[in-house]
Motif scaffolding. Sequence first.
Motif, PDB file in Angstrom:
ATOM      1  N   ALA A  62       0.744  -1.172   0.057  1.00 58.32           N
ATOM      2  CA  ALA A  62       0.187  -0.113   0.058  1.00 58.32           C
ATOM      3  C   ALA A  62       0.997   1.342  -0.009  1.00 58.32           C
ATOM      4  O   ALA A  62       0.365   2.516  -0.258  1.00 58.32           O
ATOM      5  N   GLY A  63       2.201   1.157   0.167  1.00 56.16           N
ATOM      6  CA  GLY A  63       3.093   2.230   0.184  1.00 56.16           C
ATOM      7  C   GLY A  63       3.436   2.975   1.424  1.00 56.16           C
ATOM      8  O   GLY A  63       4.051   4.106   1.679  1.00 56.16           O
ATOM      9  N   VAL A  64       2.942   2.195   2.844  1.00 62.32           N
ATOM     10  CA  VAL A  64       3.138   2.798   3.967  1.00 62.32           C
ATOM     11  C   VAL A  64       4.561   2.500   4.394  1.00 62.32           C
ATOM     12  O   VAL A  64       5.111   1.526   3.978  1.00 62.32           O
ATOM     13  N   GLY A  65       5.441   3.467   4.706  1.00 61.96           N
ATOM     14  CA  GLY A  65       6.924   3.155   5.030  1.00 61.96           C
ATOM     15  C   GLY A  65       7.742   3.361   3.967  1.00 61.96           C
ATOM     16  O   GLY A  65       8.873   3.167   4.152  1.00 61.96           O
ATOM     17  N   THR A  66       7.162   3.864   3.000  1.00 64.69           N
ATOM     18  CA  THR A  66       8.317   4.228   1.633  1.00 64.69           C
ATOM     19  C   THR A  66       8.672   5.637   1.702  1.00 64.69           C
ATOM     20  O   THR A  66       7.924   6.331   1.884  1.00 64.69           O
ATOM     21  N   ALA A  67       9.982   5.477   1.589  1.00 61.34           N
ATOM     22  CA  ALA A  67      10.405   6.961   1.631  1.00 61.34           C
ATOM     23  C   ALA A  67      10.375   7.617  -0.181  1.00 61.34           C
ATOM     24  O   ALA A  67      10.609   6.909  -0.970  1.00 61.34           O
ATOM     25  N   SER A  68      10.160   8.974   0.076  1.00 55.96           N
ATOM     26  CA  SER A  68      10.146   9.518  -1.267  1.00 55.96           C
ATOM     27  C   SER A  68      11.481  10.351  -1.283  1.00 55.96           C
ATOM     28  O   SER A  68      11.474  11.222  -0.394  1.00 55.96           O
ATOM     29  N   ILE A  69      11.918  10.651  -2.507  1.00 55.24           N
ATOM     30  CA  ILE A  69      13.118  11.360  -2.592  1.00 55.24           C
ATOM     31  C   ILE A  69      12.725  12.770  -3.259  1.00 55.24           C
ATOM     32  O   ILE A  69      12.129  12.713  -4.218  1.00 55.24           O
ATOM     33  N   ARG A  70      12.875  13.600  -2.660  1.00 55.60           N
ATOM     34  CA  ARG A  70      12.334  15.085  -3.204  1.00 55.60           C
ATOM     35  C   ARG A  70      13.862  15.893  -3.387  1.00 55.60           C
ATOM     36  O   ARG A  70      14.764  16.005  -2.484  1.00 55.60           O
ATOM     37  N   THR A  71      13.921  16.385  -4.418  1.00 53.53           N
ATOM     38  CA  THR A  71      15.006  17.296  -5.037  1.00 53.53           C
ATOM     39  C   THR A  71      14.509  18.824  -5.052  1.00 53.53           C
ATOM     40  O   THR A  71      13.120  19.002  -4.939  1.00 53.53           O
ATOM     41  N   GLY A  72      15.315  19.579  -5.209  1.00 51.45           N
ATOM     42  CA  GLY A  72      14.794  21.045  -5.506  1.00 51.45           C
ATOM     43  C   GLY A  72      13.912  21.298  -6.505  1.00 51.45           C
ATOM     44  O   GLY A  72      13.281  22.206  -6.554  1.00 51.45           O
TER      45      GLY A  72
END
Length: 65
Positions: A45-55
């Motif tokens: 379900a996507g719980v606990g997944t990290a998302s990478i955010r850039t500028g």
Amino acid sequence: MLAVVAAIIFGLGFLLDLVGARIPGGISGMTFVLLGLTLLALHQAGVGTASIRTGYGNWRGRARR
């Protein structure tokens, strides 16, 4: 991360089932199997997944040219 934890829980449940042991309080191998399935469902379900955010935002937010 949740998938790794689920794999460890499945391993513990498998070992308990092999030896036919129960942890005091009524926890058996099937309890670990059900907990592992719950963790796998949360992982899917996507719980606990990290998302990478850039500028510039993530890859979904970029405008296509």
